[in-house]
Design a protein around this motif. Structure first.
Motif, PDB file in Angstrom:
ATOM      1  N   GLY A 148      60.734  37.762 101.112  1.00  0.00           N
ATOM      2  CA  GLY A 148      61.150  38.481  99.921  1.00  0.00           C
ATOM      3  C   GLY A 148      60.033  39.203  99.198  1.00  0.00           C
ATOM      4  O   GLY A 148      60.232  39.694  98.083  1.00  0.00           O
ATOM      5  N   LYS A 149      58.847  39.282  99.810  1.00  0.00           N
ATOM      6  CA  LYS A 149      57.709  39.959  99.197  1.00  0.00           C
ATOM      7  C   LYS A 149      57.203  41.050 100.139  1.00  0.00           C
ATOM      8  O   LYS A 149      57.368  40.963 101.352  1.00  0.00           O
ATOM      9  N   VAL A 150      56.580  42.064  99.541  1.00  0.00           N
ATOM     10  CA  VAL A 150      55.983  43.134 100.341  1.00  0.00           C
ATOM     11  C   VAL A 150      54.498  42.837 100.514  1.00  0.00           C
ATOM     12  O   VAL A 150      53.775  42.603  99.533  1.00  0.00           O
ATOM     13  N   TYR A 151      54.038  42.836 101.762  1.00  0.00           N
ATOM     14  CA  TYR A 151      52.627  42.593 102.072  1.00  0.00           C
ATOM     15  C   TYR A 151      51.993  43.899 102.547  1.00  0.00           C
ATOM     16  O   TYR A 151      52.413  44.469 103.550  1.00  0.00           O
ATOM     17  N   VAL A 152      51.001  44.361 101.791  1.00  0.00           N
ATOM     18  CA  VAL A 152      50.195  45.514 102.217  1.00  0.00           C
ATOM     19  C   VAL A 152      48.878  44.950 102.710  1.00  0.00           C
ATOM     20  O   VAL A 152      48.093  44.384 101.942  1.00  0.00           O
ATOM     21  N   SER A 153      48.644  45.062 104.015  1.00  0.00           N
ATOM     22  CA  SER A 153      47.433  44.498 104.612  1.00  0.00           C
ATOM     23  C   SER A 153      46.477  45.624 104.988  1.00  0.00           C
ATOM     24  O   SER A 153      46.859  46.580 105.674  1.00  0.00           O
ATOM     25  N   LEU A 154      45.228  45.526 104.497  1.00  0.00           N
ATOM     26  CA  LEU A 154      44.205  46.538 104.778  1.00  0.00           C
ATOM     27  C   LEU A 154      43.033  45.846 105.463  1.00  0.00           C
ATOM     28  O   LEU A 154      42.468  44.881 104.914  1.00  0.00           O
ATOM     29  N   THR A 155      42.672  46.294 106.648  1.00  0.00           N
ATOM     30  CA  THR A 155      41.538  45.688 107.342  1.00  0.00           C
ATOM     31  C   THR A 155      40.252  45.999 106.592  1.00  0.00           C
ATOM     32  O   THR A 155      40.164  46.985 105.850  1.00  0.00           O
ATOM     33  N   ASP A 156      39.259  45.157 106.822  1.00  0.00           N
ATOM     34  CA  ASP A 156      38.023  45.344 106.053  1.00  0.00           C
ATOM     35  C   ASP A 156      37.345  46.671 106.381  1.00  0.00           C
ATOM     36  O   ASP A 156      36.659  47.268 105.544  1.00  0.00           O
ATOM     37  N   LYS A 157      37.527  47.179 107.600  1.00  0.00           N
ATOM     38  CA  LYS A 157      36.874  48.444 107.967  1.00  0.00           C
ATOM     39  C   LYS A 157      37.450  49.624 107.195  1.00  0.00           C
ATOM     40  O   LYS A 157      36.798  50.668 107.083  1.00  0.00           O
ATOM     41  N   LEU A 158      38.673  49.443 106.621  1.00  0.00           N
ATOM     42  CA  LEU A 158      39.269  50.496 105.806  1.00  0.00           C
ATOM     43  C   LEU A 158      38.713  50.473 104.388  1.00  0.00           C
ATOM     44  O   LEU A 158      38.691  51.497 103.704  1.00  0.00           O
ATOM     45  N   LEU A 159      38.206  49.322 103.959  1.00  0.00           N
ATOM     46  CA  LEU A 159      37.775  49.166 102.567  1.00  0.00           C
ATOM     47  C   LEU A 159      36.257  48.992 102.413  1.00  0.00           C
ATOM     48  O   LEU A 159      35.668  49.504 101.460  1.00  0.00           O
ATOM     49  N   PHE A 160      35.637  48.234 103.300  1.00  0.00           N
ATOM     50  CA  PHE A 160      34.241  47.837 103.084  1.00  0.00           C
ATOM     51  C   PHE A 160      33.389  48.079 104.335  1.00  0.00           C
ATOM     52  O   PHE A 160      33.886  48.054 105.456  1.00  0.00           O
ATOM     53  N   ASN A 161      32.129  48.272 104.083  1.00  0.00           N
ATOM     54  CA  ASN A 161      31.173  48.208 105.169  1.00  0.00           C
ATOM     55  C   ASN A 161      30.908  46.742 105.514  1.00  0.00           C
ATOM     56  O   ASN A 161      31.219  45.838 104.729  1.00  0.00           O
ATOM     57  N   THR A 162      30.305  46.494 106.660  1.00  0.00           N
ATOM     58  CA  THR A 162      30.078  45.124 107.114  1.00  0.00           C
ATOM     59  C   THR A 162      29.277  44.324 106.080  1.00  0.00           C
ATOM     60  O   THR A 162      28.211  44.753 105.634  1.00  0.00           O
ATOM     61  N   GLY A 163      29.853  43.159 105.698  1.00  0.00           N
ATOM     62  CA  GLY A 163      29.180  42.260 104.757  1.00  0.00           C
ATOM     63  C   GLY A 163      29.136  42.753 103.334  1.00  0.00           C
ATOM     64  O   GLY A 163      28.526  42.118 102.467  1.00  0.00           O
ATOM     65  N   SER A 164      29.781  43.900 103.037  1.00  0.00           N
ATOM     66  CA  SER A 164      29.698  44.481 101.701  1.00  0.00           C
ATOM     67  C   SER A 164      30.923  44.104 100.873  1.00  0.00           C
ATOM     68  O   SER A 164      31.997  43.813 101.402  1.00  0.00           O
ATOM     69  N   ILE A 165      30.745  44.142  99.557  1.00  0.00           N
ATOM     70  CA  ILE A 165      31.880  43.941  98.646  1.00  0.00           C
ATOM     71  C   ILE A 165      32.152  45.219  97.855  1.00  0.00           C
ATOM     72  O   ILE A 165      32.957  45.218  96.919  1.00  0.00           O
ATOM     73  N   VAL A 166      31.481  46.302  98.232  1.00  0.00           N
ATOM     74  CA  VAL A 166      31.665  47.592  97.558  1.00  0.00           C
ATOM     75  C   VAL A 166      32.685  48.418  98.344  1.00  0.00           C
ATOM     76  O   VAL A 166      32.531  48.639  99.542  1.00  0.00           O
ATOM     77  N   ILE A 167      33.725  48.891  97.663  1.00  0.00           N
ATOM     78  CA  ILE A 167      34.787  49.647  98.325  1.00  0.00           C
ATOM     79  C   ILE A 167      34.265  51.037  98.691  1.00  0.00           C
ATOM     80  O   ILE A 167      33.684  51.741  97.858  1.00  0.00           O
ATOM     81  N   ASP A 168      34.492  51.451  99.952  1.00  0.00           N
ATOM     82  CA  ASP A 168      34.012  52.775 100.362  1.00  0.00           C
ATOM     83  C   ASP A 168      35.047  53.846 100.015  1.00  0.00           C
ATOM     84  O   ASP A 168      36.131  53.545  99.509  1.00  0.00           O
ATOM     85  N   ASP A 169      34.722  55.115 100.288  1.00  0.00           N
ATOM     86  CA  ASP A 169      35.574  56.236  99.863  1.00  0.00           C
ATOM     87  C   ASP A 169      36.958  56.195 100.502  1.00  0.00           C
ATOM     88  O   ASP A 169      37.963  56.467  99.839  1.00  0.00           O
ATOM     89  N   LYS A 170      36.998  55.875 101.773  1.00  0.00           N
ATOM     90  CA  LYS A 170      38.302  55.835 102.447  1.00  0.00           C
ATOM     91  C   LYS A 170      39.185  54.735 101.833  1.00  0.00           C
ATOM     92  O   LYS A 170      40.375  54.921 101.626  1.00  0.00           O
ATOM     93  N   GLY A 171      38.556  53.609 101.502  1.00  0.00           N
ATOM     94  CA  GLY A 171      39.296  52.520 100.868  1.00  0.00           C
ATOM     95  C   GLY A 171      39.807  52.909  99.498  1.00  0.00           C
ATOM     96  O   GLY A 171      40.928  52.571  99.110  1.00  0.00           O
ATOM     97  N   LYS A 172      38.984  53.644  98.755  1.00  0.00           N
ATOM     98  CA  LYS A 172      39.406  54.090  97.427  1.00  0.00           C
ATOM     99  C   LYS A 172      40.608  55.024  97.513  1.00  0.00           C
ATOM    100  O   LYS A 172      41.519  54.954  96.682  1.00  0.00           O
ATOM    101  N   GLN A 173      40.613  55.897  98.523  1.00  0.00           N
ATOM    102  CA  GLN A 173      41.756  56.806  98.688  1.00  0.00           C
ATOM    103  C   GLN A 173      43.044  56.016  98.949  1.00  0.00           C
ATOM    104  O   GLN A 173      44.098  56.319  98.381  1.00  0.00           O
TER     105      GLN A 173
END
Length: 278
Positions: A148-173
């Motif tokens: 009954g819930k919607v799950y939006v799953s984003l792989t880390d390569k879409l959001l972060f560089n390896t080991g980073s916690i800073v969202i990259d440009d593609k992730g921000k889009q």
């Protein structure tokens, strides 16, 4: 006639017999008759006494039976009274149960209607998100409904560089497109979950282990959605799951890549439903 009377009569006969010369044979017959009458009298007395005892016992039994009958009548009256009371009570309870059942059926229909609306809203939200995020699905973004819930799953390569916690440009889009939909759906609660693979974290400064990495990535997404995309903070929660809820159990590079992800769990508010089932 009693024994004294009979004996008197015999005496009279003897007296008269003294006036009349009786033969020995007649005399002996009279004596035999006297003895027979005495025996008959004694037997009659015994029988009378026995009958009197029987009569006394019958009277006693009759009194006992009358008392039992009276007691049974009293019990019957009590049972009739209880039956009347129980019948009245049963009728009242049946009416109450019927009323309660009608109320429960009405509440069940309300719950079913709320769940139907929830499912409609969930499916509609999924369709909107799939359209809005269509361009990111080739980069590992998925949208699906579970429980009954919607799950939006984003792989880390879409959001972060390896080991980073800073969202990259593609992730921000991707998060910008997600936020556009969520800002039109104020009744949706948002939980951001960070997940990692099972590889030990290297020297990343403030990040000590996979728990830290998963939590900090989740809070980075929450901050971006609230501070830069104006989503109300009251709607969001951030949690870190570490490596303990993998979607792939293998230890291959592909499996680890799928397990490193951010899951944004969207669930309709069900205050109306919760109020119904209290």
């Amino acid at each position: 006639m009693n024994k004294q009377y009979i004996l008197s009569a015999i005496c009279v006969l003897l007296f008269l017999s003294s006036c009349v010369v009786l033969s020995k044979k007649k005399y002996e017959a009279l004596l035999a008759q006297k003895d027979s009458l005495n025996v008959g009298w004694d037997n009659a007395v015994v029988k009378i006494q026995s009958l009197e005892e029987v009569i006394a016992n019958l009277k006693k039994d009759t009194a006992t039976l009358n008392a039992k009958i009276s007691d049974l009548h009293s019990q019957l009256e009590g049972l009739n009274t209880n039956y009347t009371a129980l019948s009245s009570k049963s009728s009242s309870e049946i009416n109450k149960l019927s009323t309660d059942l009608q109320k429960r059926e009405a509440r069940l229909k309300e719950v079913e209607e709320i769940l139907r609306k929830r499912d409609e809203a969930t499916n509609s939200l999924k369709e909107k998100l799939q359209k809005a995020l269509l361009g990111f699905q080739e980069n590992g973004l998925t949208v699906e409904i579970k429980n009954g819930k919607v799950y939006v799953s984003l792989t880390d390569k879409l959001l972060f560089n390896t080991g980073s916690i800073v969202i990259d440009d593609k992730g921000k889009q991707a998060l910008q497109e997600l936020a556009k939909v969520l800002n039109t759906q104020p009744e949706i609660n948002i939980a951001v979950e960070g997940h990692t693979d099972n590889q030990k974290v290297g020297n990343l400064g403030q990040i000590k282990d996979n728990w830290d990495l998963s939590v900090l990535r989740a809070t980075s997404v929450v901050r971006y959605l609230t501070e830069l995309q104006a989503i109300s903070p009251e709607r969001l929660t951030a949690t870190g799951k570490g490596q303990y809820q993998p979607i792939e159990l293998g230890n291959t590079g592909e499996a680890r890549s799928k397990n490193r992800r951010i899951e944004i769990v969207l669930s309709p508010k069900l205050d109306e439903l919760y109020n119904l089932i209290k």
